[in-house]
Write a protein that holds these residues in place. Sequence first.
Motif, PDB file in Angstrom:
ATOM      1  N   THR A 160      -7.254 -12.646  -6.744  1.00  0.00           N
ATOM      2  CA  THR A 160      -7.993 -12.849  -7.988  1.00  0.00           C
ATOM      3  C   THR A 160      -7.792 -11.713  -8.983  1.00  0.00           C
ATOM      4  OG1 THR A 160      -9.950 -11.850  -6.965  1.00  0.00           O
ATOM      5  CG2 THR A 160      -9.787 -14.249  -6.890  1.00  0.00           C
ATOM      6  N   GLY A 161      -6.909 -10.762  -8.667  1.00  0.00           N
ATOM      7  CA  GLY A 161      -6.671  -9.636  -9.560  1.00  0.00           C
ATOM      8  C   GLY A 161      -6.238  -8.414  -8.773  1.00  0.00           C
ATOM      9  N   PRO A 162      -5.960  -7.324  -9.473  1.00  0.00           N
ATOM     10  CA  PRO A 162      -5.454  -6.119  -8.808  1.00  0.00           C
ATOM     11  C   PRO A 162      -6.461  -5.542  -7.811  1.00  0.00           C
ATOM     12  CG  PRO A 162      -5.194  -5.964 -11.206  1.00  0.00           C
ATOM     13  CD  PRO A 162      -6.067  -7.148 -10.941  1.00  0.00           C
ATOM     14  N   LEU A 163      -5.964  -5.029  -6.699  1.00  0.00           N
ATOM     15  CA  LEU A 163      -6.804  -4.305  -5.761  1.00  0.00           C
ATOM     16  C   LEU A 163      -7.134  -2.926  -6.339  1.00  0.00           C
ATOM     17  CD1 LEU A 163      -5.180  -5.183  -2.316  1.00  0.00           C
ATOM     18  CD2 LEU A 163      -7.017  -6.355  -3.548  1.00  0.00           C
ATOM     19  N   HIS A 164      -8.292  -2.397  -5.964  1.00  0.00           N
ATOM     20  CA  HIS A 164      -8.735  -1.125  -6.533  1.00  0.00           C
ATOM     21  C   HIS A 164      -9.109  -0.143  -5.433  1.00  0.00           C
ATOM     22  CE1 HIS A 164     -12.777  -2.604  -5.680  1.00  0.00           C
ATOM     23  NE2 HIS A 164     -12.570  -3.663  -6.448  1.00  0.00           N
ATOM     24  N   LEU A 165      -9.594   1.025  -5.830  1.00  0.00           N
ATOM     25  CA  LEU A 165      -9.914   2.058  -4.853  1.00  0.00           C
ATOM     26  C   LEU A 165     -11.025   1.630  -3.896  1.00  0.00           C
ATOM     27  CD1 LEU A 165      -9.645   5.266  -7.063  1.00  0.00           C
ATOM     28  CD2 LEU A 165      -8.247   4.725  -5.050  1.00  0.00           C
ATOM     29  N   GLY A 166     -11.928   0.779  -4.342  1.00  0.00           N
ATOM     30  CA  GLY A 166     -12.943   0.250  -3.449  1.00  0.00           C
ATOM     31  C   GLY A 166     -12.318  -0.550  -2.317  1.00  0.00           C
ATOM     32  N   HIS A 167     -11.303  -1.362  -2.649  1.00  0.00           N
ATOM     33  CA  HIS A 167     -10.570  -2.090  -1.614  1.00  0.00           C
ATOM     34  C   HIS A 167      -9.850  -1.121  -0.680  1.00  0.00           C
ATOM     35  CE1 HIS A 167     -10.442  -5.434  -4.762  1.00  0.00           C
ATOM     36  NE2 HIS A 167     -11.109  -5.958  -3.753  1.00  0.00           N
ATOM     37  N   TYR A 168      -9.254  -0.087  -1.258  1.00  0.00           N
ATOM     38  CA  TYR A 168      -8.474   0.829  -0.420  1.00  0.00           C
ATOM     39  C   TYR A 168      -9.360   1.507   0.616  1.00  0.00           C
ATOM     40  CZ  TYR A 168      -5.594   4.489   1.380  1.00  0.00           C
ATOM     41  OH  TYR A 168      -4.922   5.293   2.265  1.00  0.00           O
ATOM     42  N   PHE A 169     -10.427   2.153   0.153  1.00  0.00           N
ATOM     43  CA  PHE A 169     -11.274   2.894   1.089  1.00  0.00           C
ATOM     44  C   PHE A 169     -12.118   1.961   1.953  1.00  0.00           C
ATOM     45  CE2 PHE A 169     -10.513   6.265  -2.128  1.00  0.00           C
ATOM     46  CZ  PHE A 169      -9.949   7.189  -1.278  1.00  0.00           C
ATOM     47  N   GLY A 170     -12.371   0.742   1.458  1.00  0.00           N
ATOM     48  CA  GLY A 170     -13.168  -0.194   2.234  1.00  0.00           C
ATOM     49  C   GLY A 170     -12.383  -0.936   3.295  1.00  0.00           C
ATOM     50  N   THR A 171     -11.105  -1.315   2.992  1.00  0.00           N
ATOM     51  CA  THR A 171     -10.355  -2.150   3.927  1.00  0.00           C
ATOM     52  C   THR A 171      -8.906  -1.725   4.139  1.00  0.00           C
ATOM     53  OG1 THR A 171      -9.724  -3.709   2.176  1.00  0.00           O
ATOM     54  CG2 THR A 171     -11.754  -4.180   3.357  1.00  0.00           C
ATOM     55  N   LEU A 172      -8.194  -1.421   3.059  1.00  0.00           N
ATOM     56  CA  LEU A 172      -6.761  -1.175   3.197  1.00  0.00           C
ATOM     57  C   LEU A 172      -6.452   0.012   4.091  1.00  0.00           C
ATOM     58  CD1 LEU A 172      -5.514  -1.824  -0.463  1.00  0.00           C
ATOM     59  CD2 LEU A 172      -5.175  -3.273   1.535  1.00  0.00           C
ATOM     60  N   ARG A 173      -7.191   1.077   3.929  1.00  0.00           N
ATOM     61  CA  ARG A 173      -6.951   2.262   4.750  1.00  0.00           C
ATOM     62  C   ARG A 173      -7.126   1.932   6.228  1.00  0.00           C
ATOM     63  NH1 ARG A 173     -10.457   7.693   3.800  1.00  0.00           N
ATOM     64  NH2 ARG A 173     -12.145   6.195   4.247  1.00  0.00           N
ATOM     65  N   ASN A 174      -8.118   1.110   6.544  1.00  0.00           N
ATOM     66  CA  ASN A 174      -8.358   0.728   7.930  1.00  0.00           C
ATOM     67  C   ASN A 174      -7.245  -0.163   8.469  1.00  0.00           C
ATOM     68  OD1 ASN A 174     -10.028   0.980  10.219  1.00  0.00           O
ATOM     69  ND2 ASN A 174     -10.974  -1.006   9.824  1.00  0.00           N
ATOM     70  N   ARG A 175      -6.715  -1.045   7.622  1.00  0.00           N
ATOM     71  CA  ARG A 175      -5.596  -1.890   8.050  1.00  0.00           C
ATOM     72  C   ARG A 175      -4.379  -1.042   8.412  1.00  0.00           C
ATOM     73  NH1 ARG A 175      -5.725  -6.480   3.251  1.00  0.00           N
ATOM     74  NH2 ARG A 175      -7.982  -6.907   3.392  1.00  0.00           N
ATOM     75  N   VAL A 176      -4.083  -0.079   7.581  1.00  0.00           N
ATOM     76  CA  VAL A 176      -2.937   0.794   7.852  1.00  0.00           C
ATOM     77  C   VAL A 176      -3.164   1.568   9.150  1.00  0.00           C
ATOM     78  CG1 VAL A 176      -1.595   2.749   7.005  1.00  0.00           C
ATOM     79  CG2 VAL A 176      -2.291   0.931   5.417  1.00  0.00           C
ATOM     80  N   ARG A 177      -4.388   2.023   9.364  1.00  0.00           N
ATOM     81  CA  ARG A 177      -4.717   2.754  10.594  1.00  0.00           C
ATOM     82  C   ARG A 177      -4.483   1.881  11.823  1.00  0.00           C
ATOM     83  NH1 ARG A 177      -9.394   3.236  13.919  1.00  0.00           N
ATOM     84  NH2 ARG A 177     -10.452   1.634  12.685  1.00  0.00           N
ATOM     85  N   LEU A 178      -4.970   0.651  11.803  1.00  0.00           N
ATOM     86  CA  LEU A 178      -4.798  -0.244  12.938  1.00  0.00           C
ATOM     87  C   LEU A 178      -3.328  -0.614  13.133  1.00  0.00           C
ATOM     88  CD1 LEU A 178      -7.878  -2.546  12.276  1.00  0.00           C
ATOM     89  CD2 LEU A 178      -7.617  -0.959  14.190  1.00  0.00           C
ATOM     90  N   GLN A 179      -2.617  -0.816  12.044  1.00  0.00           N
ATOM     91  CA  GLN A 179      -1.189  -1.108  12.108  1.00  0.00           C
ATOM     92  C   GLN A 179      -0.439   0.013  12.811  1.00  0.00           C
ATOM     93  OE1 GLN A 179       1.334  -2.235   8.399  1.00  0.00           O
ATOM     94  NE2 GLN A 179       1.548  -0.037   8.610  1.00  0.00           N
ATOM     95  N   ARG A 180      -0.753   1.252  12.445  1.00  0.00           N
ATOM     96  CA  ARG A 180      -0.063   2.399  13.038  1.00  0.00           C
ATOM     97  C   ARG A 180      -0.419   2.590  14.501  1.00  0.00           C
ATOM     98  NH1 ARG A 180      -0.939   6.349   7.745  1.00  0.00           N
ATOM     99  NH2 ARG A 180       0.831   5.507   6.546  1.00  0.00           N
ATOM    100  N   ARG A 181      -1.581   2.098  14.906  1.00  0.00           N
ATOM    101  CA  ARG A 181      -1.957   2.167  16.324  1.00  0.00           C
ATOM    102  C   ARG A 181      -1.190   1.157  17.168  1.00  0.00           C
ATOM    103  NH1 ARG A 181      -8.500   2.777  17.170  1.00  0.00           N
ATOM    104  NH2 ARG A 181      -8.742   4.893  16.353  1.00  0.00           N
ATOM    105  N   GLY A 182      -0.607   0.162  16.523  1.00  0.00           N
ATOM    106  CA  GLY A 182       0.141  -0.851  17.254  1.00  0.00           C
ATOM    107  C   GLY A 182      -0.570  -2.171  17.408  1.00  0.00           C
ATOM    108  N   VAL A 183      -1.670  -2.376  16.676  1.00  0.00           N
ATOM    109  CA  VAL A 183      -2.372  -3.656  16.688  1.00  0.00           C
ATOM    110  C   VAL A 183      -1.552  -4.681  15.909  1.00  0.00           C
ATOM    111  CG1 VAL A 183      -4.463  -4.856  15.940  1.00  0.00           C
ATOM    112  CG2 VAL A 183      -4.630  -2.558  16.907  1.00  0.00           C
TER     113      VAL A 183
END
Length: 337
Positions: A24-47
């Motif tokens: 629905t539009g560009p992602l913002h810093l709220g998305h990053y700290f709320g969800t994106l950062r966690n996705r990258v963390r789980l990805q790097r763990r091998g999930v």
Amino acid sequence: MNSLEDRIEAAPQDFRVLTGDRPTGPLHLGHYFGTLRNRVRLQRRGVDMFVIVADYQVLTDRDVAERLGETVDGLLLDYLAAGLDPDATTVFTHSAVPALNQLLLPFLSLVSVPELQRNPTVKDEIQHSRQSSVSGLMFTYPVHQAADILFCKGNLVPVGQDQMPHIEVTRTVARRFNERYGPVFPVPEGLLSIAPVLPGTDGRKMSKSRGNAIALSSTPDETARLIKSATTDADRTISYDPERRPGVSGLVQLAALCLDREPDDVAAEIGDAGSAALKRTVTEAVNEFLAPMRERRAAYAQDLGFVRDLLRRGNARANEFADQTLQEVRVAMGTVY
């Protein structure tokens, strides 16, 4: 019993995440700290990560989805800029996986109308809807999300506390299907985000619709203008007090997250230098934090063919999972003729 985080750390291969966003539009810093950062963390763990671009669900609260292709491209660029690895994460669109959406019919038979009516997230979506009346798509939104999660046998869903009712619907659907037809689906767990709600430039929750968000794709000058226009107050001494000083505290928190420091320490360092000094600190912190993302985004934007190929490959893998799951459902229900 070990905590969910302990189990993820010990055996990341046992988990498959389904998460995603509506384009629905560009992602913002709220998305990053709320969800994106966690996705990258789980990805790097091998999930094993599945990220859905929920293009059908754009229609839950609006009559049409405008400029959808352009918005999907932007969302993919935001994902890549934030650190999602196309070789480790499957990104796909809702509309490109027909078998996923076929799960909706049997799933709807497992949920009652009163259960949907009581869902607090549906109530909130309806309250903030842009439509004059409630569509069937909006009403059945939690069951759509159950299909999104279960088609790939997702068993881990990162969510905020306000989204837990959706996970409960998915858990209910999985349990009832398994009880009625036999064991097909895992019962997923919600992984609660520990990220704080990030205030926008007006002190309220950062949101695209409120015009108070700093997009991941914003330029340094755009970022500086947004922060310069942010709401503060007349008290010259900077402190972190979210209840009494939401505007100032939101800026302090934003700087603290970008600097990986405690908000009280950031506020104490600025002291009685006033809101102008606070805004300079925030601007510098945000622009420095976003710099590597901007660099990655610009590089990927030069080759949209690669970006769209990432989506094609993700759609192909998602379809493999969905077709297999739908076949299992048909066998379990006795509808293979």
